[in-house]
Design a protein around this motif. Structure first.
Motif: not given
Lengths: 70, 282
Positions: B224, A56, B167, B180, B185
């Motif tokens: 994640c 992330v 992304e 991300l 997630l």
């Protein structure tokens, strides 16, 4: 007598050639065949990797998706 | 990016990107998984297996593979994300699709203990009285399989689970947005799927150590993972472990963000590190 000698010599040469072929020809199994399988250690490492991390980063664009809670 | 939406597995599925053909394939995938694994479809394969507890049954390859993944998840989470909690969920009152649940005056039933499961190839054996619930892995596996059907960048989201190709900026529950970069997630918590039984709040995150809806300092945990399965398992384990959750996920390098009921956010070290390293790469 000569026939016997040729016979025995022929049998011995055939036997020796067979043993030689068994141990040198690539198509012959040199030991009992076993099923192909990954080594147990490798399998255990792969299994441990069920919990792998993603990446992330701080957002630098408007959200393209949203998550809820489950 | 056009979103395609439909209902399956008791939640809204959102597909970002993809072609109409891919959307259809993804819808079919979710509905097929629902038919196999739903506790609320009487003729599902899961209900057939649960009804056969006490003897050996042959199952489909999909069912056997998914059950193996669920048992591995239990292994890796020290038994926290456990597939034999079906009876505990029923004891808590989760007996029908969440949208149909109403307050129930009956007190919660007595929760059964977790139990070992026998899986030999496609042969499955449960002890009498044991009920499987594979929801801990089915939805996230479906999301992973669905996102693999996309031919280009896009995402698939199902309730709290989201996986992306390329992304993607994602808005998390509570309003914060993150990018991300890779993987998926998942958010687990007790703020959505909750109901009343005999005046007491129940929810769907069962702690196998007690057989009861878990008591956790966290309202939501977002993790994640490299894929949605990993993220979902990590989020559930993080929630169920309570105070130990952030450290446990740090030991495994999983970035996670813990949200309390009053909105306070606690990211673990792996989450902070992921954010920092991403900034350093810009």
């Amino acid at each position: 007598m000569a026939k016997a000698v040729f016979g025995i010599a022929g049998a011995l040469i055939f036997g020796a050639a067979m043993v030689f072929a068994r141990h040198s020809y690539a198509g012959h199994p040199k030991r009992p065949a076993t099923a192909l399988a990954a080594p147990a250690r490798f399998v255990s490492i792969v299994r441990r990797d069920l919990l792998q991390a993603g990446i992330v980063a701080p957002a630098h664009a408007p959200p393209g998706a949203a998550t809820a809670v489950s | 990016m056009s979103d395609h939406r439909f209902e399956a597995m008791g939640c809204e599925i959102v597909v970002g990107g993809g072609t109409p053909v891919e959307h259809l394939a993804i819808e079919r995938l979710f509905h097929e998984r629902d038919l196999v694994f739903s506790r609320f479809i009487p003729k599902s394969e899961l209900n057939g297996v649960n009804a056969s507890a006490g003897r050996l049954v042959f199952v489909s390859q999909l069912f056997a593979d998914t059950l193996r993944v669920a048992l591995r998840a239990a292994d890796e989470t020290e038994g926290l994300v456990e597939p034999t909690i079906g009876a505990a969920l029923e004891a808590a009152g989760y007996t029908r699709d969440f949208s149909l649940l109403a307050p129930d005056p009956q007190p919660p039933g007595r929760p059964p203990a977790a139990s070992p499961v026998l899986v030999l190839g496609r042969l499955v054996g449960l002890r009498p009285g044991v009920t499987l619930d594979l929801n801990g892995v089915v939805k996230s596996l479906a999301v992973d399989d669905a996102v693999a059907l996309l031919s280009d960048d896009g995402f698939v989201s199902a309730g709290g689970d989201l996986a992306a190709r390329g992304e993607l900026t994602v808005e998390l529950p509570g309003g914060e947005a993150v990018s991300l970069r890779r993987g998926a997630l998942a958010t687990s918590g007790n703020t959505e799927r909750r109901w009343l039984r005999a005046g007491r709040v129940q929810h769907h995150l069962i702690d196998p150590r007690t057989g009861l809806p878990a008591t956790s300092p966290w309202a939501q945990v977002t993790a994640c993972g490299a894929n949605c399965l990993a993220a979902d398992i990590a989020a559930k384990a993080g929630f169920l472990l309570g105070e130990r959750g952030p450290d446990w996920l740090d030991e495994r390098g999983i970035p996670a963000r813990f949200l309390t009921g009053d909105g306070a956010v606690t990211p673990n070290s792996a989450w902070r590190r992921s954010m920092r390293e991403a900034l350093a790469c810009i």
